[in-house]
Structure formats: structure tokens, C-alpha cells
Design an enzyme around this catalytic site. Structure first.
Site, PDB file in Angstrom:
ATOM      1  N   LYS A  76      -2.177  -8.915  -7.368  1.00 40.77           N
ATOM      2  CA  LYS A  76      -3.092  -8.555  -6.279  1.00 40.77           C
ATOM      3  C   LYS A  76      -2.520  -7.339  -5.557  1.00 40.77           C
ATOM      4  O   LYS A  76      -1.502  -7.431  -4.890  1.00 40.77           O
ATOM      5  CB  LYS A  76      -3.269  -9.701  -5.293  1.00 40.77           C
ATOM      6  CG  LYS A  76      -4.250  -9.257  -4.245  1.00 40.77           C
ATOM      7  CD  LYS A  76      -4.168  -9.895  -2.928  1.00 40.77           C
ATOM      8  CE  LYS A  76      -4.995  -9.171  -1.891  1.00 40.77           C
ATOM      9  NZ  LYS A  76      -4.439  -7.908  -1.434  1.00 40.77           N
ATOM     10  N   PRO A  77      -3.198  -6.178  -5.681  1.00 38.93           N
ATOM     11  CA  PRO A  77      -2.721  -5.000  -4.947  1.00 38.93           C
ATOM     12  C   PRO A  77      -3.169  -5.061  -3.485  1.00 38.93           C
ATOM     13  O   PRO A  77      -4.096  -5.811  -3.143  1.00 38.93           O
ATOM     14  CB  PRO A  77      -3.418  -3.846  -5.671  1.00 38.93           C
ATOM     15  CG  PRO A  77      -4.664  -4.430  -6.255  1.00 38.93           C
ATOM     16  CD  PRO A  77      -4.394  -5.909  -6.487  1.00 38.93           C
ATOM     17  N   ALA A  78      -2.544  -4.253  -2.634  1.00 36.73           N
ATOM     18  CA  ALA A  78      -2.926  -4.211  -1.218  1.00 36.73           C
ATOM     19  C   ALA A  78      -4.394  -3.820  -1.091  1.00 36.73           C
ATOM     20  O   ALA A  78      -4.893  -2.997  -1.860  1.00 36.73           O
ATOM     21  CB  ALA A  78      -2.063  -3.193  -0.492  1.00 36.73           C
ATOM     22  N   GLU A  79      -5.066  -4.394  -0.103  1.00 39.73           N
ATOM     23  CA  GLU A  79      -6.501  -4.137   0.056  1.00 39.73           C
ATOM     24  C   GLU A  79      -6.792  -2.682   0.415  1.00 39.73           C
ATOM     25  O   GLU A  79      -7.858  -2.159   0.108  1.00 39.73           O
ATOM     26  CB  GLU A  79      -7.118  -5.097   1.094  1.00 39.73           C
ATOM     27  CG  GLU A  79      -6.474  -5.133   2.464  1.00 39.73           C
ATOM     28  CD  GLU A  79      -5.269  -6.085   2.540  1.00 39.73           C
ATOM     29  OE1 GLU A  79      -4.712  -6.425   1.462  1.00 39.73           O
ATOM     30  OE2 GLU A  79      -4.898  -6.467   3.655  1.00 39.73           O
ATOM     31  N   GLU A 138      10.969  -8.293  -1.903  1.00 40.82           N
ATOM     32  CA  GLU A 138      11.500  -7.014  -1.423  1.00 40.82           C
ATOM     33  C   GLU A 138      10.842  -6.784  -0.072  1.00 40.82           C
ATOM     34  O   GLU A 138       9.652  -6.493   0.001  1.00 40.82           O
ATOM     35  CB  GLU A 138      11.169  -5.925  -2.443  1.00 40.82           C
ATOM     36  CG  GLU A 138      12.056  -4.714  -2.325  1.00 40.82           C
ATOM     37  CD  GLU A 138      11.298  -3.542  -1.788  1.00 40.82           C
ATOM     38  OE1 GLU A 138      11.407  -3.304  -0.565  1.00 40.82           O
ATOM     39  OE2 GLU A 138      10.608  -2.874  -2.571  1.00 40.82           O
ATOM     40  N   LEU A 139      11.621  -6.986   1.002  1.00 43.43           N
ATOM     41  CA  LEU A 139      11.020  -7.117   2.334  1.00 43.43           C
ATOM     42  C   LEU A 139      11.421  -5.952   3.252  1.00 43.43           C
ATOM     43  O   LEU A 139      11.818  -4.892   2.791  1.00 43.43           O
ATOM     44  CB  LEU A 139      11.419  -8.484   2.911  1.00 43.43           C
ATOM     45  CG  LEU A 139      11.101  -9.664   1.986  1.00 43.43           C
ATOM     46  CD1 LEU A 139      11.604 -10.977   2.564  1.00 43.43           C
ATOM     47  CD2 LEU A 139       9.617  -9.749   1.684  1.00 43.43           C
ATOM     48  N   TRP A 166       0.822  -1.230   0.000  1.00 45.07           N
ATOM     49  CA  TRP A 166       0.000   0.000   0.000  1.00 45.07           C
ATOM     50  C   TRP A 166       0.849   1.271   0.000  1.00 45.07           C
ATOM     51  O   TRP A 166       0.336   2.341  -0.267  1.00 45.07           O
ATOM     52  CB  TRP A 166      -0.939   0.010   1.225  1.00 45.07           C
ATOM     53  CG  TRP A 166      -0.237  -0.257   2.535  1.00 45.07           C
ATOM     54  CD1 TRP A 166      -0.177  -1.450   3.188  1.00 45.07           C
ATOM     55  CD2 TRP A 166       0.526   0.667   3.319  1.00 45.07           C
ATOM     56  NE1 TRP A 166       0.576  -1.323   4.328  1.00 45.07           N
ATOM     57  CE2 TRP A 166       1.001  -0.032   4.437  1.00 45.07           C
ATOM     58  CE3 TRP A 166       0.827   2.022   3.193  1.00 45.07           C
ATOM     59  CZ2 TRP A 166       1.795   0.584   5.424  1.00 45.07           C
ATOM     60  CZ3 TRP A 166       1.615   2.636   4.169  1.00 45.07           C
ATOM     61  CH2 TRP A 166       2.089   1.909   5.275  1.00 45.07           C
ATOM     62  N   GLY A 219       6.690  -6.442   0.700  1.00 44.14           N
ATOM     63  CA  GLY A 219       5.943  -6.319   1.954  1.00 44.14           C
ATOM     64  C   GLY A 219       6.832  -6.742   3.113  1.00 44.14           C
ATOM     65  O   GLY A 219       8.064  -6.664   3.029  1.00 44.14           O
ATOM     66  N   SER A 220       6.208  -7.223   4.167  1.00 45.36           N
ATOM     67  CA  SER A 220       6.967  -7.521   5.384  1.00 45.36           C
ATOM     68  C   SER A 220       7.810  -8.790   5.234  1.00 45.36           C
ATOM     69  O   SER A 220       7.471  -9.686   4.453  1.00 45.36           O
ATOM     70  CB  SER A 220       6.017  -7.692   6.568  1.00 45.36           C
ATOM     71  OG  SER A 220       5.302  -8.894   6.413  1.00 45.36           O
ATOM     72  N   CYS A 231      10.159   1.196   2.876  1.00 41.74           N
ATOM     73  CA  CYS A 231      11.058   0.185   3.462  1.00 41.74           C
ATOM     74  C   CYS A 231      12.511   0.639   3.411  1.00 41.74           C
ATOM     75  O   CYS A 231      13.354   0.018   4.050  1.00 41.74           O
ATOM     76  CB  CYS A 231      10.853  -1.195   2.865  1.00 41.74           C
ATOM     77  SG  CYS A 231      10.477  -1.185   1.170  1.00 41.74           S
ATOM     78  N   GLU A 257      11.587  -2.012  12.550  1.00 42.41           N
ATOM     79  CA  GLU A 257      11.198  -1.000  11.570  1.00 42.41           C
ATOM     80  C   GLU A 257       9.981  -0.235  12.118  1.00 42.41           C
ATOM     81  O   GLU A 257       8.937  -0.827  12.368  1.00 42.41           O
ATOM     82  CB  GLU A 257      10.828  -1.745  10.281  1.00 42.41           C
ATOM     83  CG  GLU A 257      10.698  -0.894   9.070  1.00 42.41           C
ATOM     84  CD  GLU A 257      10.479  -1.747   7.811  1.00 42.41           C
ATOM     85  OE1 GLU A 257       9.937  -2.865   7.916  1.00 42.41           O
ATOM     86  OE2 GLU A 257      10.849  -1.282   6.728  1.00 42.41           O
TER      87      GLU A 257
END
Ligand code: SIN
Length: 485
Positions: free
Chosen positions: A181-184, A257-258, A157, A235-236, A291, A388
């Protein structure tokens, strides 16, 4: 409704993006503006069946897309690039409405998304193999590059436009088809980009979008469906680990990519004013929700007080508010969980003897706004330096010894981005080489670019996005050995 839209038709098209046959059922989910709490849209809430249907479409389209010439694939990417450039203002308004970032930052993000499409429209034409000198005269040995196949992508997001482009443009250039699938929290700008992709003329089934309020089942299907040959996720670290585990049964390729825990080091030979400006950018861009955000600032003793004084003075005056208001530098946080995490980090600092130099509190009752915050007397073991924070909070750690600070900077499971400011050339090379990170910013607070390989080492990820290396991540190498020559 979103303010300032020039062509409401684009917004209306978002709902119609998922192809017939990949949208079933009556379920919907809602998307809200984090600045105002206003309802922006209701979208079809798709699940495993629709994901499977989208994968089938991508699989059916794969061979045809890969069989086009590189120039033909490049032409479609160019047209999509141009449509995104033409609709920058509307895409930015949609992005600000659903994510909160200031409109100027949203416009810059859309420009960055367009730049990835441009880069990979060009790079599509530069896929090379190689010939190898064979060890015997009756053989010829070659390497050709071919697309991996269907790619499942899951985007976050915090950069809902540029991450879509950064992930799928190299895949498409390589000849892969995709399901995204994009972030909700932020599906709208992705939907608008996909509506423009349809206009650009991608053949049916090449690009497929899944709207869903819940990602677990979709992620599982993407990882376990044998028609999907690669997963690309931002994401995480926790979710990245889970996806990697789910991909292991089929030895499916992953690009991840975290999370990060970026150190930002100011040495005593640095230009302090430049370091203050760089720290503002590295820490407060996107309200600290990147990030690659500077998560912990280390400042050498001899320049510590001067740096803190100048930094606090600037941070105090950063305007916070609705991203549509002019001159706003910091928008809301994505949701109330983000606010709660920041408060926990600050409470831990105060309990352990740290000092809040400015900020430290929520703003107002409405929205999810937080004061830009500077904390001093921070030690390496405080939560704020270990985890983080993902918010507008800058903890400053005083240090004496240059070797010790590099050791502390590396003392983390993460290895995405690091920054440092120094002028002595010998020190610059020594520190750049010693920092265990995928990316190091030297005398700059910003380094993301379509021309550069973005990505991390250690538990910050696998693979690179951007540059020619980003294209390689979507290509398989095939060795051909011709005998009897
Ligand atoms: C991020 O991945 O969070 C940062 C993206 C960027 O700097 O473009």
C-alpha cells in the site's frame, strides 16, 4: 495531465494495476500536484475486502514463487530493473508531479530504485545456509534459509519510488510474495512501477498493489490477517508503534524504518567548506523531508561564526519552486500540515530568544512552498531540536565541549542517522563509536545506498534495508538435525 510524458500509455496503465477481483466498488480518491494544486488522477479507493483479496492472491502464489530457482526469480527482477531504467524519464515526471521534488532529484530517486532491483536480482543468487560440526558422530546438523511468506508493505510519500523498490526487491528475491500500500498522496509512481512489474513477467499474485485514501483499516488487515507473515513499514514512529502492537497478537515479524532527529556536528578541526556543502545536502535534499535529514546542527564555538556566515550565504540562494522548473533546488512541502508544523517550530524558537538568520516564511499563495531557513541561538530544549521538523529549516546550536555534544546528540528517543565533520583520526573513531545511531555519516552529508544497511536503533526502527542484511530480513532460518548416521 502531467507535462513531459514520453509514453502516456504508462500513465494510463496506473489505473488498471489492481487485479480484477481485488478491486471492487465505485469509490475513488484524487491525487493532486502539491506545486499547483492541479488534479492529477482519480484512483479506485480500495478497502479491507480488496486487501483481503490481494492477500489471498499473494498467499496462493507464495509456494510457486518460492519453488522457482533463485536464477529464475533473479531474471524477473532483472527485467523489471531494465524496464525501470528504460522509463526513468516518465517515472521521474510522475514522481515530481505527485510529490513535488525537483525533476533532477526525482530522476536520481528512480535510478536509486532501479539500483535496489539490480542489487537484489544479484543477491537472490546468494542465499546460503550452513553446516555445523555436530557434538556426536551419529548426527549431522545444518541450517537452511527459507522465505518468510507473504509480506505486507506500507510505503511513505517522501521517496515514493525508491522505498517501493527498497522494501519489495529483497522480499521478492528471498521468495516472498507481497501486498503493497503506497502513501495516499503519492500512489502514481508506485502504480507505474507495478505496471512495469506486470510487463517484467512476475507470475500472477506475486506482486499486489492496494490504492487507498485511508491507511488505518488496510494496516489493521495486513497486521491481523494470519496469511501475512511479516510487515515492513516506513513512516512515523507513532504509526510504527501502532503497527507493532497490532502485529503482537500473532507474533508477526516487523521491519520498521521510523522517525529520526539527526544531529549534524561540525567540530573545530573540520574542513568548513566541506561541512557547509554536506549540511546543505543533509538538510535541504527533498526540502528537508527525509527521515535522515539533519534536524539539528551543532557547530563548535571556534568555527561557529565562519560556518554560519558561509552556510547562510548558500542557503539564501537556494532556488525554490515547481519541481519541473529548471534549476529549482527545493520543491513544495507535501501539504499544508507540513507548513503549519514548520511555522510552529519557528514561532517557538523566536519566543525563546532564537534568531531567524534567513527565510522563515511561506512563499506565495499557491502551492506549499517555504523559504529555506537558518535559525541561530538555538538551545537543545527548543521544539525544533527535540522534534523532527521535516522541512527546509536548519537550527544551529553553538557548543564548546566535544564530550558534551555527543551526550546531547544522543539525548533523544531516536537513533536513525547522525553526521559529523572532523579531521583528527582519534576524534573520528571516538565520536563514530559513541554516537547511538544506526547510521553515521563522517565527512559526508549523504549515505543512502543499495549496498549499505539502512536502518535505525532505539525508537527509529527495527531491521535493515539494502545490502546482504536486507535480504536476511525476509528469510527464516531452519535448523535440520539428521540422526542415525
Ligand atoms: C528516508 O528514508 O527518508 C531517506 C531515504 C534516503 O535517503 O534514500
Amino acid at each position: 495531465m502531467i507535462r513531459h510524458l514520453k509514453s502516456p500509455g504508462l500513465f494510463a496503465a496506473i489505473d488498471r494495476v489492481p487485479a480484477p477481483g481485488t478491486r471492487a466498488g465505485e469509490r475513488v480518491f484524487e491525487v493532486f500536484n502539491p506545486s499547483t494544486g492541479e488534479l492529477l488522477a482519480r484512483l479506485p479507493d480500495m478497502g479491507v475486502d480488496e486487501t483481503r483479496a490481494a492477500i489471498d492472491r499473494a498467499f496462493a502464489a507464495q509456494a510457486g514463487w518460492a519453488a522457482l530457482t533463485a536464477r529464475e526469480r533473479s531474471d524477473v527482477l532483472w527485467r523489471w530493473h531494465q524496464l525501470i531504467v528504460d522509463h526513468t524519464d516518465d517515472l521521474a515526471a510522475i514522481l515530481t508531479a505527485e510529490m513535488g521534488k525537483p525533476l533532477a532529484e526525482a530522476k536520481s530517486e528512480v535510478a536509486h530504485a532501479a539500483a535496489y532491483l539490480q542489487w537484489y536480482a544479484e543477491e537472490a543468487n546468494r542465499i546460503y545456509g550452513e553446516t555445523i560440526s555436530a557434538p556426536s558422530t551419529d548426527r549431522r546438523m545444518l541450517v537452511i534459509k527459507q522465505p518468510i511468506g507473504v509480506v505486507g508493505t506500507i510505503t511513505p510519500w517522501n521517496f515514493p519510488a525508491s522505498m517501493v523498490a527498497r522494501k519489495i526487491s529483497p522480499a521478492l528475491a528471498a521468495g516472498c510474495t507481497i501486498v503493497l500500500k503506497p502513501a495516499e498522496q503519492t500512489p502514481l509512481v508506485a502504480g507505474a512501477m507495478f505496471a512495469l512489474a506486470a510487463e517484467a513477467g512476475f507470475p500472477e499474485g506475486v506482486v499486489n498493489l492496494i490504492y487507498a485514501s485511508e491507511g488505518d483499516a488496510i494496516g489493521r488487515e495486513l497486521c491481523s490477517n494470519p496469511k501475512v507473515r511479516k510487515i515492513s513499514f516506513t513512516g512515523s514512529t507513532e504509526v510504527g508503534r501502532l503497527l507493532m502492537r497490532q502485529c503482537s497478537d500473532q507474533i508477526k515479524k516487523v521491519s520498521l524504518e521510523l522517525g529520526g532527529n539527526a544531529p549534524f556536528i561540525v567540530f573545530d578541526d573540520a574542513d568548513i567548506d566541506a561541512a557547509v556543502d554536506g549540511a546543505i545536502q543533509a538538510k535541504f535534499r527533498n526540502a528537508g523531508q527525509t527521515c535522515v535529514s539533519a534536524n539539528r546542527l551543532y557547530v563548535q564555538s571556534a568555527v561557529h561564526d565562519a560556518f554560519v556566515e558561509k552556510f547562510v550565504e548558500k542557503v539564501r540562494h537556494l532556488p525554490v519552486g515547481d519541481g519541473f522548473d529548471s534549476d529549482v533546488a527545493i520543491g513544495p512541502l507535501i501539504d499544508s500540515h507540513a507548513l503549519a508544523k514548520i511555522e510552529l517550530h519557528i514561532a517557538d524558537v523566536v519566543a525563546k530568544g532564537g534568531v531567524v538568520r534567513c527565510g522563515g516564511n511561506r512563499i506565495g499563495e499557491k502551492g506549499t512552498f517555504f523559504q529555506p531557513t537558518v535559525l541561530t541561538r538555538i538551545s537543545h530544549d527548543m521544539t525544533v531540536a527535540q522534534e523532527e521538523t521535516f522541512g527546509p529549516v536548519a537550527p544551529i546550536i553553538r557548543f564548546e565541549d566535544a564530550d558534551q555534544v555527543v551526550h546531547e546528540a544522543n539525548d533523544t528517543i531516536y537513533g536513525l542517522a547522525a553526521y559529523f565533520y572532523a579531521s583528527n583520526l582519534k576524534r573520528v573513531w571516538h565520536v563514530a563509536e559513541a554516537l547511538e545511531y544506526g547510521m553515521v555519516g563522517i565527512n559526508t552529508g549523504r549515505m543512502s545506498s543499495e549496498a549499505a544497511p539502512f536502518g535505525g536503533i532505539k525508537q527509529s526502527g527495527i531491521g535493515r534495508e539494502g545490502s546482504r542484511h536486507g535480504l536476511e530480513d525476509y528469510l527464516e532460518m531452519k535448523y535440520l538435525c539428521m540422526g542415525g548416521i
